[in-house]
Design an enzyme around this catalytic site. Sequence first.
Site, PDB file in Angstrom:
ATOM      1  N   HIS A 152       0.830  -1.217   0.000  1.00 13.40           N
ATOM      2  CA  HIS A 152       0.000   0.000   0.000  1.00 13.40           C
ATOM      3  C   HIS A 152       0.861   1.261   0.000  1.00 13.40           C
ATOM      4  CE1 HIS A 152      -3.228  -2.412   2.413  1.00 13.40           C
ATOM      5  NE2 HIS A 152      -3.545  -2.445   1.124  1.00 13.40           N
TER       6      HIS A 152
ATOM      7  N   ARG B 278      -7.824 -11.688   6.095  1.00 11.34           N
ATOM      8  CA  ARG B 278      -6.450 -12.141   6.374  1.00 11.34           C
ATOM      9  C   ARG B 278      -6.153 -12.082   7.869  1.00 11.34           C
ATOM     10  NH1 ARG B 278      -3.587  -8.098   2.280  1.00 11.34           N
ATOM     11  NH2 ARG B 278      -5.349  -8.096   0.857  1.00 11.34           N
TER      12      ARG B 278
END
Length: 391
Positions: free
Chosen positions: A173, A234
Amino acid sequence: MNILVVNTGSSSLKYQLFDMDTTVSMAGGVVERIGEEQGVLNHKDFSKGREEKTRLEQKIEDHREAMHLAASLITHNIDAVGHRVVQGGEAFKEAVIIDQAVKEAVRENNSLAPLHNPPNLIGIEVAEDLFPGKPQVAVFDTNFHQTLPEKAFLYGLPYEYYQKYKIRKYGFHGTSHKYVAGRAAELMEKPAREINLITLHLGNGCSISAVKGGRCVDTSMGMTPLAGVMMGTRTGDLDPAIFGYLMDHTGMSQKEMDEVLNKKSGLKGICGHNDLRDIHALAQKGDRLAILAVDMFAYQIKKYIGSSAAALGRVDGLVFTAGIGENDDIVRARILEELDFLGIDLDEEKNKIRSGQARAIHKDISRVQIWVVPTNEELQIAMETCEVLER
Ligand code: ADP
């Protein structure tokens, strides 16, 4: 200069065209379900001062066809193409003009990002064919984290594993963290080099970065995007021994384990849902596991704020971004509960105001400013593409 930004996923293609004299988006779209029975393309054109939509539903064989369809809907001249590439390894500390050597290096990093780098490479090759002679630039998700010091990016494993197998923290990111850190500095009216920020990208994937004077010094994701805080599906950080223990006790293969850790864990693993809007609705009805999932999520992020603050030494601002960070006032409030000892004081009323604009949500007395800043990874890629070409 008109820059086309391209982001290819395993079965999708996102694209956006920017006029970089104004940084305004003129057109953009998403192609989904590439290679399936029925693909779909949703295209928007903003260039006539209003939004014109086009939707195509048909079989879209591969990324090549997807890109051709998208290009056929773009009526503007394209001067250069900026590509999102997920894993640049240690080879790339900033955006680069793509040549044969760069493509080779991306290929070499395939094993570190097997789901992402191969489609990114296809996107590059199709764009080269489609726009011959136009410069192509790669902007890596990992670029922004290449400033991490060795003490932050190494794991406590035998050092030779880093040398032989490239095992280290890369972080992800990066484009989003860089964009919102830059915007926050503008909004705080301070040069980026003079402020320390904690940027919180909270979407389907979540990561938290410590940004000291404009440079990233630590981040929560690791060698892969599985590490850090628990996410939609996740796990986030785990005791590494759990992996072998579970395989022994369940007989799962490594592939099945991967599936559990990536797709069946996190918020979904705890309460059966990964979208926080659904989870809040259940929590309001008293669903114990939905309440627990939000508790765990907020607590883990709070702890990363603490460790990021320790890494920075002084915090001037917190910056929330992405789907949850921008929209979910309940989660923001839960994360920031009882952090006044760090000088973090949320203004509950400002926090509740819904808006698509960047905004401050701290109390006047708060030593640390708290901002919500909508991310714009595509624009950041377009800006970096321009910078490379101008250089
Ligand atoms: P991605 O990582 O796929 O880009 P996003 O940044 O779009 O993800 O974030 C998606 C998540 O954001 C959703 O799963 C949902 O939990 C959350 N989200 C989006 N909109 C809202 C909203 N209005 N309120 C609360 N959560 C939201």
